[in-house]
Design an enzyme around this catalytic site. Sequence first.
Site, PDB file in Angstrom:
ATOM      1  CB  CYS A 187     120.230  29.472  20.355  1.00 58.34           C
ATOM      2  SG  CYS A 187     119.556  28.054  19.500  1.00 58.34           S
ATOM      3  CG  HIS A 205     116.262  32.080  20.831  1.00 53.33           C
ATOM      4  ND1 HIS A 205     117.350  32.749  20.321  1.00 53.33           N
ATOM      5  CD2 HIS A 205     116.157  30.945  20.109  1.00 53.33           C
ATOM      6  CE1 HIS A 205     117.869  32.060  19.321  1.00 53.33           C
ATOM      7  NE2 HIS A 205     117.164  30.961  19.179  1.00 53.33           N
ATOM      8  CD  GLU A 218     116.960  35.826  22.186  1.00 51.87           C
ATOM      9  OE1 GLU A 218     117.337  35.222  23.212  1.00 51.87           O
ATOM     10  OE2 GLU A 218     117.233  35.425  21.036  1.00 51.87           O
TER      11      GLU A 218
HETATM   12  N1  GLN Z   1     122.169  26.936  14.043  1.00 49.41           N
HETATM   13  C1  GLN Z   1     121.911  26.356  15.320  1.00 49.41           C
HETATM   14  C2  GLN Z   1     120.873  25.250  15.254  1.00 49.41           C
HETATM   15  O1  GLN Z   1     120.163  25.114  14.304  1.00 49.41           O
HETATM   16  C3  GLN Z   1     121.494  27.414  16.327  1.00 49.41           C
HETATM   17  C4  GLN Z   1     120.189  28.051  16.011  1.00 49.41           C
HETATM   18  C5  GLN Z   1     119.946  29.331  16.766  1.00 49.41           C
HETATM   19  O2  GLN Z   1     120.866  29.958  17.247  1.00 49.41           O
HETATM   20  N2  GLN Z   1     118.707  29.742  16.850  1.00 49.41           N
HETATM   21  O3  GLN Z   1     120.761  24.469  16.178  1.00 49.41           O
END
Ligand code: GLN
Length: 542
Positions: free
Chosen positions: A380, A506, A508
């Site tokens: 992300c 994600h 994970e």
């Molecule tokens: N801050 C970034 C967004 O809002 C990434 C978010 C994250 O890593 N979950 O897109």
Amino acid sequence: MAKYIFVTGGVVSSVGKGITVASIGRILKSRNISVSVQKLDPYINVDPGTMSPYQHGEVFVTEDGEETDLDLGHYERFIDTNVTASSSVTQGQIYSSIISQERRGDFLGGTIQVVPHVTNEIKRRINQVATESEASVVIVEVGGTVGDIEGLPFLEAIRQMKSDVGRENILYVHVTLLPFLASSGELKTKPTQHSVNELRRIGIQPDIIVCRSDEPISNDIRAKIALFCDVDPQAVLPLITLPVIYETPLVLEEAGLGRLIVNMLDLPNTSVDFSEWRQLVTQMKEPKEPVSIAIVGKYVELHDAYISVKEALGHAAVYHNRDLDVQWIHSEDLERDGDSLLRSVQGIVVPGGFGERGIEGKVTAAKYAREHRIPYLGLCLGMHTMMIEFTRHILGSPKPNSTEFDPESSYPVIDLLPGQREASGKGGTMRLGIYPCHLVAGTKAASAYEEQVVHERHRHRFEFNNEYRQTLEEAGMIFSGLSPDGELVEIGELQDHPFMLGCQFHPEFLSRPNRAHPLFRDFVGVAKGVLREGTQPTLPLV
Ligand code: GLN
């Protein structure tokens, strides 16, 4: 009709209730008994999505897009089941639902009270899990510590449940800590006695007490707790701190927990099959050659903030018969001291995150990985930093950025989608939960998954800006995972690199101890072949 196991915690917070609940789930599942799980969190926030990781650790995202407590991650990993939003209940949700009913006029003429209105809403949510899941046993963890002021409505609700569904269909498990006093060389039971007294004052008599401790617990101590807390001595179970958390179900099973639960709840006494789990734990405990992976984040002093990432790396390491050696690297240290901290690692993970602090350190980590051909997995935000770094590199400018960190950036390679700008408020306004991702044949992503379409969990606002797609593609970035309409970049990977891949989701959250996630698995697979500084080559490069 479902039976219920309520798990409360005493003496201190973080006593290991979540792992105990997850282990009870595994113990029942290993007997072929269907289970569902739920966490009741007494704080007033509607969900943990807006809480600082310093306060709360990781936010675990369910497939239906609920932002929940990290314990739900333990439940999914131990029980190997995907929970939904109804498995996560907070006091904030309870109150906001009651208050909107009140504003609608549902209680006209009535005074709304903790008993029965709040407790009824709590019980409705508990029953909802039972109905939706159709499980034989619902295991419910009450967050916080017995004695907390916020927890009272929840304890009152679970007390009432015994007259609603019958005492014989309910089991109360209390998890406590036995502190060790070095000066007298003793484990102390008094805090446990007080905590159980507090529960009894509310009207709950625990059936089983799980005693956490760093030291062995003698039978005398167990007998003493049994006597003072009015519990069968067999139902006082020691749980000594274990180096491998996945061993907990085995230890509790050996202590007799499965048998106790089956007898007390009159469940079918089926045979237990722990063979695969036991084999996995044996493999985890065996000393193996290490694989050293950096997790570059801004909450690294608090490992709970990245717990699913660490677990997923651990699953991948076991898959490759390696011991995971995590190097926790603070992204702000990289900003201050440069990339020397990364010299001895075999792979770099940049996990998710929000806000500007530490971003340049993460970009430094991506640069180091690209230039030194060190495996990199961006999750992300880690995908965003990989794209920012690559764009800076090919344009020869320090300006490319995400508009999250530089709203005026002249090269907004990561940006909000049109329409997203109008969203107001912070809570629950992200792209959340599972979305499909189409994989491009012939890429590392496609070869990892061996599928054409995968579904992964999201939690973010910002996306890759398609205006840069062609420029980056021409410079060697492959967009190997896309939304079904091709509009959203889900995965990017560098062509000319052993493994440099970033995903917008994600992965994970989907890794399991016995089923390492394909992206983590292949990342660690390449990393294990990387030579660490100061070591002799023992392995051929992959
Ligand atoms: N801050 C970034 C967004 O809002 C990434 C978010 C994250 O890593 N979950 O897109």
